[in-house]
Design an enzyme around this catalytic site. Sequence first.
Site, short mmCIF file in Angstrom:
data_model
loop_
_atom_site.label_atom_id
_atom_site.label_comp_id
_atom_site.label_asym_id
_atom_site.label_seq_id
_atom_site.Cartn_x
_atom_site.Cartn_y
_atom_site.Cartn_z
N MET A 34 -48.34 3.41 -10.02
CA MET A 34 -47.23 2.82 -9.28
C MET A 34 -46.15 2.33 -10.24
O MET A 34 -45.33 1.47 -9.90
CB MET A 34 -47.72 1.69 -8.37
CG MET A 34 -48.61 2.16 -7.26
SD MET A 34 -48.56 1.14 -5.76
CE MET A 34 -49.07 -0.45 -6.40
N HIS A 38 -48.13 -0.23 -18.45
CA HIS A 38 -48.56 -1.05 -19.57
C HIS A 38 -49.57 -0.26 -20.39
O HIS A 38 -49.81 0.93 -20.14
CB HIS A 38 -49.14 -2.39 -19.09
CG HIS A 38 -50.19 -2.26 -18.02
ND1 HIS A 38 -51.40 -1.62 -18.24
CD2 HIS A 38 -50.22 -2.67 -16.74
CE1 HIS A 38 -52.12 -1.66 -17.14
NE2 HIS A 38 -51.43 -2.29 -16.20
N HIS A 41 -52.25 1.83 -18.60
CA HIS A 41 -51.83 3.13 -18.08
C HIS A 41 -51.77 4.18 -19.19
O HIS A 41 -52.17 5.33 -19.00
CB HIS A 41 -50.45 3.02 -17.44
CG HIS A 41 -50.39 2.17 -16.22
ND1 HIS A 41 -49.79 0.93 -16.21
CD2 HIS A 41 -50.86 2.36 -14.96
CE1 HIS A 41 -49.88 0.41 -15.00
NE2 HIS A 41 -50.53 1.25 -14.23
N GLN A 158 -61.56 1.04 -5.64
CA GLN A 158 -60.63 2.15 -5.43
C GLN A 158 -61.14 3.43 -6.10
O GLN A 158 -61.05 4.52 -5.52
CB GLN A 158 -59.26 1.79 -5.99
CG GLN A 158 -58.25 2.92 -5.96
CD GLN A 158 -56.91 2.50 -6.50
OE1 GLN A 158 -56.13 1.88 -5.79
NE2 GLN A 158 -56.64 2.82 -7.76
#
Length: 283
Positions: A34, A38, A41, A158
């Site tokens: 999204m 940082h 990621h 998730q």
Amino acid sequence: MKTRLPVARTLKALDRALAHLRAEGESVALVPTMGALHAGHLTLVRQARRKAERVVVSVFVNPTQFAPTEDFSSYPRRLAADVAALAEAGVDLVWAPDTAVMYPDGFATRVSPEGPALAGLEDAFRPHFFGGVATVVAKLFGQVRPDIAVFGQKDYQQLKVVTRLAADLDLRVRIVGVPTVREPDGLALSSRNAYLSAEERARAPALHRVLADCAARISAGRPLKAVMESGRKALARDGFAVDYLEARHAETLAPVRSVKDGPIRLLVAAKLGTTRLIDNLAV
């Protein structure tokens, strides 16, 4: 001279760029994000580069996984900085659609996941969340058609929902989970850490310390129920408002009573002030 990193904003542009990437039959990894990238990621990107010959990163703030009371409008958006970081990381393509591309007028189909999506963890506090995640991830997989998709383990429930989604719908993509990236003091990297005040940031590493202490005590043979209750009290003393601190089966996320029911994963969600933090740890 370094080639500029292509950014696709429409499905036609995405299809053209993917055709170019696949011209030599090379494998493609997708890293869904999204944005507001940082170091965590970028760790996912590096893992993707090890797993596939081409790497696509999606940047899309998905409105369907935010409740009306949550921070969709204020969620950080800095696409130019994200693209610059991804170019430096060696990404081949950025897929950055807007909401009208992902959810055009007349959009009426949503994925309703069960199994790990109904484990009584995040879903108990954000009942809208995994339907939004499953729908957007299914769309991203259909749009990019990756061989591999890389997700962080910080969002552990998730990860399990997406893994189940790919298997149940025969999406022909291998899901890779990457260990949580942490600050030196143990705090899991998250875009939402920026919302913490200086005083809250100083207290935030207690979340990981309590998880680590609980894991050590369970491994040492202490009764699981007592350890979890002690951990919740410890977090409350440190100023957290605890949504949950639970020991669950690491694959199914079903409740467990002892280490014999394992493997075990500890999962926690708690607020410091107005900022909600999540973390998890294997036992």
